[in-house]
Design a protein around this motif. Structure first.
Motif, PDB file in Angstrom:
ATOM      1  N   ILE A 162       0.837  -1.195   0.000  1.00 14.08           N
ATOM      2  CA  ILE A 162       0.000   0.000   0.000  1.00 14.08           C
ATOM      3  C   ILE A 162       0.874   1.248   0.000  1.00 14.08           C
ATOM      4  O   ILE A 162       0.605   2.218  -0.718  1.00 14.08           O
ATOM      5  CB  ILE A 162      -0.955  -0.009   1.211  1.00 14.08           C
ATOM      6  N   ASN A 163       1.927   1.233   0.804  1.00 14.04           N
ATOM      7  CA  ASN A 163       2.847   2.378   0.820  1.00 14.04           C
ATOM      8  C   ASN A 163       3.429   2.636  -0.562  1.00 14.04           C
ATOM      9  O   ASN A 163       3.555   3.793  -0.995  1.00 14.04           O
ATOM     10  CB  ASN A 163       3.978   2.134   1.815  1.00 14.04           C
ATOM     11  N   VAL A 164       3.801   1.577  -1.253  1.00 15.23           N
ATOM     12  CA  VAL A 164       4.348   1.728  -2.605  1.00 15.23           C
ATOM     13  C   VAL A 164       3.308   2.370  -3.519  1.00 15.23           C
ATOM     14  O   VAL A 164       3.601   3.310  -4.268  1.00 15.23           O
ATOM     15  CB  VAL A 164       4.815   0.368  -3.171  1.00 15.23           C
ATOM     16  N   SER A 165       2.066   1.883  -3.462  1.00 18.40           N
ATOM     17  CA  SER A 165       1.001   2.459  -4.290  1.00 18.40           C
ATOM     18  C   SER A 165       0.791   3.940  -3.989  1.00 18.40           C
ATOM     19  O   SER A 165       0.609   4.753  -4.905  1.00 18.40           O
ATOM     20  CB  SER A 165      -0.312   1.694  -4.073  1.00 18.40           C
ATOM     21  N   ILE A 204      -2.713  -0.749  -9.248  1.00 16.94           N
ATOM     22  CA  ILE A 204      -3.836  -1.525  -8.715  1.00 16.94           C
ATOM     23  C   ILE A 204      -3.346  -2.227  -7.461  1.00 16.94           C
ATOM     24  O   ILE A 204      -2.329  -2.927  -7.488  1.00 16.94           O
ATOM     25  CB  ILE A 204      -4.352  -2.549  -9.743  1.00 16.94           C
ATOM     26  N   ALA A 205      -4.056  -2.031  -6.350  1.00 20.70           N
ATOM     27  CA  ALA A 205      -3.652  -2.600  -5.065  1.00 20.70           C
ATOM     28  C   ALA A 205      -4.441  -3.871  -4.782  1.00 20.70           C
ATOM     29  O   ALA A 205      -5.673  -3.836  -4.640  1.00 20.70           O
ATOM     30  CB  ALA A 205      -3.863  -1.578  -3.951  1.00 20.70           C
ATOM     31  N   PHE A 206      -3.727  -4.987  -4.709  1.00 22.45           N
ATOM     32  CA  PHE A 206      -4.305  -6.270  -4.321  1.00 22.45           C
ATOM     33  C   PHE A 206      -4.055  -6.513  -2.830  1.00 22.45           C
ATOM     34  O   PHE A 206      -3.114  -5.960  -2.253  1.00 22.45           O
ATOM     35  CB  PHE A 206      -3.644  -7.419  -5.087  1.00 22.45           C
ATOM     36  N   GLY A 207      -4.858  -7.387  -2.241  1.00 24.66           N
ATOM     37  CA  GLY A 207      -4.628  -7.769  -0.856  1.00 24.66           C
ATOM     38  C   GLY A 207      -5.922  -8.192  -0.197  1.00 24.66           C
ATOM     39  O   GLY A 207      -6.934  -8.456  -0.868  1.00 24.66           O
ATOM     40  N   PHE A 208      -5.899  -8.270   1.124  1.00 22.61           N
ATOM     41  CA  PHE A 208      -7.052  -8.707   1.898  1.00 22.61           C
ATOM     42  C   PHE A 208      -7.430  -7.640   2.912  1.00 22.61           C
ATOM     43  O   PHE A 208      -6.556  -7.070   3.579  1.00 22.61           O
ATOM     44  CB  PHE A 208      -6.732 -10.001   2.658  1.00 22.61           C
ATOM     45  N   VAL A 209      -8.716  -7.353   3.040  1.00 22.32           N
ATOM     46  CA  VAL A 209      -9.199  -6.451   4.078  1.00 22.32           C
ATOM     47  C   VAL A 209     -10.405  -7.098   4.754  1.00 22.32           C
ATOM     48  O   VAL A 209     -11.068  -7.963   4.176  1.00 22.32           O
ATOM     49  CB  VAL A 209      -9.598  -5.064   3.514  1.00 22.32           C
ATOM     50  N   ALA A 210     -10.675  -6.646   5.978  1.00 14.88           N
ATOM     51  CA  ALA A 210     -11.787  -7.229   6.734  1.00 14.88           C
ATOM     52  C   ALA A 210     -12.359  -6.198   7.697  1.00 14.88           C
ATOM     53  O   ALA A 210     -11.626  -5.361   8.242  1.00 14.88           O
ATOM     54  CB  ALA A 210     -11.318  -8.462   7.517  1.00 14.88           C
ATOM     55  N   GLY A 211     -13.682  -6.263   7.908  1.00 16.94           N
ATOM     56  CA  GLY A 211     -14.330  -5.454   8.929  1.00 16.94           C
ATOM     57  C   GLY A 211     -14.322  -3.964   8.645  1.00 16.94           C
ATOM     58  O   GLY A 211     -13.996  -3.502   7.546  1.00 16.94           O
ATOM     59  N   PHE A 212     -14.690  -3.200   9.691  1.00 17.05           N
ATOM     60  CA  PHE A 212     -14.791  -1.745   9.523  1.00 17.05           C
ATOM     61  C   PHE A 212     -13.425  -1.106   9.262  1.00 17.05           C
ATOM     62  O   PHE A 212     -13.320  -0.096   8.564  1.00 17.05           O
ATOM     63  CB  PHE A 212     -15.451  -1.115  10.761  1.00 17.05           C
ATOM     64  N   GLY A 250      -9.781   4.925   2.319  1.00 16.61           N
ATOM     65  CA  GLY A 250      -8.762   5.927   2.608  1.00 16.61           C
ATOM     66  C   GLY A 250      -7.672   6.037   1.567  1.00 16.61           C
ATOM     67  O   GLY A 250      -7.098   7.119   1.390  1.00 16.61           O
ATOM     68  N   ILE A 251      -7.357   4.945   0.875  1.00 21.65           N
ATOM     69  CA  ILE A 251      -6.249   5.004  -0.097  1.00 21.65           C
ATOM     70  C   ILE A 251      -6.735   5.157  -1.525  1.00 21.65           C
ATOM     71  O   ILE A 251      -5.951   5.510  -2.413  1.00 21.65           O
ATOM     72  CB  ILE A 251      -5.325   3.778   0.001  1.00 21.65           C
ATOM     73  N   ARG A 252      -8.025   4.909  -1.773  1.00 23.23           N
ATOM     74  CA  ARG A 252      -8.514   4.953  -3.149  1.00 23.23           C
ATOM     75  C   ARG A 252      -8.515   6.380  -3.668  1.00 23.23           C
ATOM     76  O   ARG A 252      -9.012   7.306  -3.018  1.00 23.23           O
ATOM     77  CB  ARG A 252      -9.929   4.380  -3.212  1.00 23.23           C
ATOM     78  N   ASN A 253      -7.936   6.583  -4.835  1.00 26.16           N
ATOM     79  CA  ASN A 253      -7.992   7.883  -5.500  1.00 26.16           C
ATOM     80  C   ASN A 253      -7.866   7.665  -7.005  1.00 26.16           C
ATOM     81  O   ASN A 253      -7.974   6.525  -7.472  1.00 26.16           O
ATOM     82  CB  ASN A 253      -6.900   8.831  -4.959  1.00 26.16           C
ATOM     83  N   ASP A 254      -7.654   8.748  -7.762  1.00 17.20           N
ATOM     84  CA  ASP A 254      -7.637   8.587  -9.217  1.00 17.20           C
ATOM     85  C   ASP A 254      -6.407   7.865  -9.726  1.00 17.20           C
ATOM     86  O   ASP A 254      -6.329   7.526 -10.907  1.00 17.20           O
ATOM     87  CB  ASP A 254      -7.794   9.941  -9.915  1.00 17.20           C
ATOM     88  N   ILE A 262      -4.926   5.235  -7.585  1.00 18.80           N
ATOM     89  CA  ILE A 262      -4.886   3.942  -6.904  1.00 18.80           C
ATOM     90  C   ILE A 262      -6.234   3.252  -7.074  1.00 18.80           C
ATOM     91  O   ILE A 262      -7.259   3.734  -6.582  1.00 18.80           O
ATOM     92  CB  ILE A 262      -4.571   4.077  -5.405  1.00 18.80           C
ATOM     93  N   ILE A 263      -6.224   2.140  -7.786  1.00 20.18           N
ATOM     94  CA  ILE A 263      -7.423   1.318  -7.958  1.00 20.18           C
ATOM     95  C   ILE A 263      -7.359   0.204  -6.920  1.00 20.18           C
ATOM     96  O   ILE A 263      -6.436  -0.619  -6.936  1.00 20.18           O
ATOM     97  CB  ILE A 263      -7.478   0.720  -9.373  1.00 20.18           C
ATOM     98  N   THR A 264      -8.296   0.194  -5.987  1.00 14.88           N
ATOM     99  CA  THR A 264      -8.282  -0.841  -4.951  1.00 14.88           C
ATOM    100  C   THR A 264      -9.053  -2.056  -5.447  1.00 14.88           C
ATOM    101  O   THR A 264     -10.178  -1.939  -5.936  1.00 14.88           O
ATOM    102  CB  THR A 264      -8.896  -0.322  -3.642  1.00 14.88           C
ATOM    103  N   ASP A 265      -8.435  -3.199  -5.340  1.00 16.65           N
ATOM    104  CA  ASP A 265      -9.057  -4.464  -5.757  1.00 16.65           C
ATOM    105  C   ASP A 265      -8.780  -5.508  -4.682  1.00 16.65           C
ATOM    106  O   ASP A 265      -8.217  -6.569  -4.947  1.00 16.65           O
ATOM    107  CB  ASP A 265      -8.506  -4.901  -7.119  1.00 16.65           C
ATOM    108  N   PHE A 266      -9.170  -5.169  -3.451  1.00 18.38           N
ATOM    109  CA  PHE A 266      -8.936  -6.055  -2.320  1.00 18.38           C
ATOM    110  C   PHE A 266     -10.000  -7.151  -2.247  1.00 18.38           C
ATOM    111  O   PHE A 266     -11.127  -6.980  -2.732  1.00 18.38           O
ATOM    112  CB  PHE A 266      -8.968  -5.271  -1.009  1.00 18.38           C
TER     113      PHE A 266
END
Length: 301
Positions: free
Chosen positions: A40-43, A54-62, A70-74, A76-80
């Motif tokens: 995420i830091n690299v992105s 495009i940021a891959f990974g795992f997220v959970a909960g609130f 918080g990291i999504r912008n024009d 950074i495409i989040t694809d968790f």
């Protein structure tokens, strides 16, 4: 396209105190939070350099929802992958007389969820860049990096690996474009004290014999050294400003290197921009910003 993988993202909650006294209620003087994880830091730094990822990974909960939003912008495409149980980590960074960190474990990730990630990796094509960075959560198999890299084997993908010891060594058979150990990690890999420039170069070239194309060694206050794919050595120093924060400096260096090479296909320039980005993060409370990067770029030799 550049893809980053963060297996165990976090919210880093930074609290500042005059002093920390155990056994009583302590009051902070200030607090901040940052969305963390090496990929995420690299992105985030790539976005400051006007490169999309495009940021891959795992997220959970609130907390996972907060990270993704918080990291999504024009840039950074989040694809968790959203896990059904648990919450993404909140790591506590206590800055008082000494710095104390409490890093949490994160949610459980089972085999079916890992397979979902691997299916996403299948979308990576020739000409893309894949950044895998950080440790593997203790609920995941030790060979997860290898399983990810196996899925793109045979494709012309620039692989960047920023990991420690076994994770790094096991990735070398996939001939990564770039690896970034620091001096201490280099010593741990070869189980010997590495201090001189000659030793650093010697053991970096050993990693090249094992498969790495370019080896970037971060040297803290001594700057950085690159042994490029042609066996040439490049060095870059640091600027002298007050160091505010070292967390994420190495990730920022990786982002700067990738961006520098993407823009000019020059290893000296990639090292320079990587060093600038690493310095920029060190001189700020959070990650490098476009403004700070441009300011320092004008000062770097």
């Amino acid at each position: 396209m550049i893809y980053t993988v963060t297996l165990n993202p976090s919210i880093d909650y930074v609290v500042r105190l005059e002093s920390l006294v155990t056994g009583i209620t302590n009051r902070t003087t200030s607090e901040e939070y940052y969305f963390g994880g090496k990929g995420i830091n690299v992105s985030c730094v790539l976005a400051e350099l006007d490169l999309e990822s495009i940021a891959f990974g795992f997220v959970a909960g609130f907390t996972g929802d907060a990270i993704e939003k918080g990291i999504r912008n024009d840039k950074i495409i989040t694809d968790f992958i959203k896990l059904e149980k648990g919450i993404s980590r909140i790591n506590i960074k206590i800055k008082a007389d000494d710095e104390t960190e409490i890093n949490c474990q994160g949610p459980h990730i089972d085999e079916s969820e890992l397979e979902r990630l691997l299916n996403k990796v299948d979308r990576i094509n020739d000409g893309d860049t894949l950044v895998i960075a950080g440790n593997v959560p203790n609920t995941m198999p030790d060979d997860v990096y290898e399983r990810i890299l196996e899925r793109i084997k045979g494709k012309k993908v620039r692989i960047v690996v920023d990991a420690t010891k076994k994770l790094l060594l096991n990735s070398l058979k996939y001939k990564p474009f770039l690896i970034k150990p620091n001096r201490q990690e280099l010593s741990e890999i070869f189980e010997t004290e590495i201090s001189t420039e000659t030793d650093i170069e010697k053991y970096a070239k050993e990693l090249q014999k094992m498969g790495a194309q370019n080896v970037l060694i971060s040297l803290g206050g001594d700057g950085a050294m690159l042994i490029d794919e042609f066996g040439e050595k490049h060095k870059q120093g640091v600027l002298k400003e007050k160091v505010v924060n070292t967390v994420g400096s190495g990730d920022s260096m990786v982002a700067g290197f990738i961006a520098g090479y993407e823009k000019e296909h020059s290893y000296p320039y990639a090292l320079k921009l990587g060093s600038v980005c690493g310095n920029a993060t060190a001189f700020l409370s959070g990650l490098a910003t476009k403004e700070k990067i441009n300011e320092l770029l004008a000062k770097f030799n």
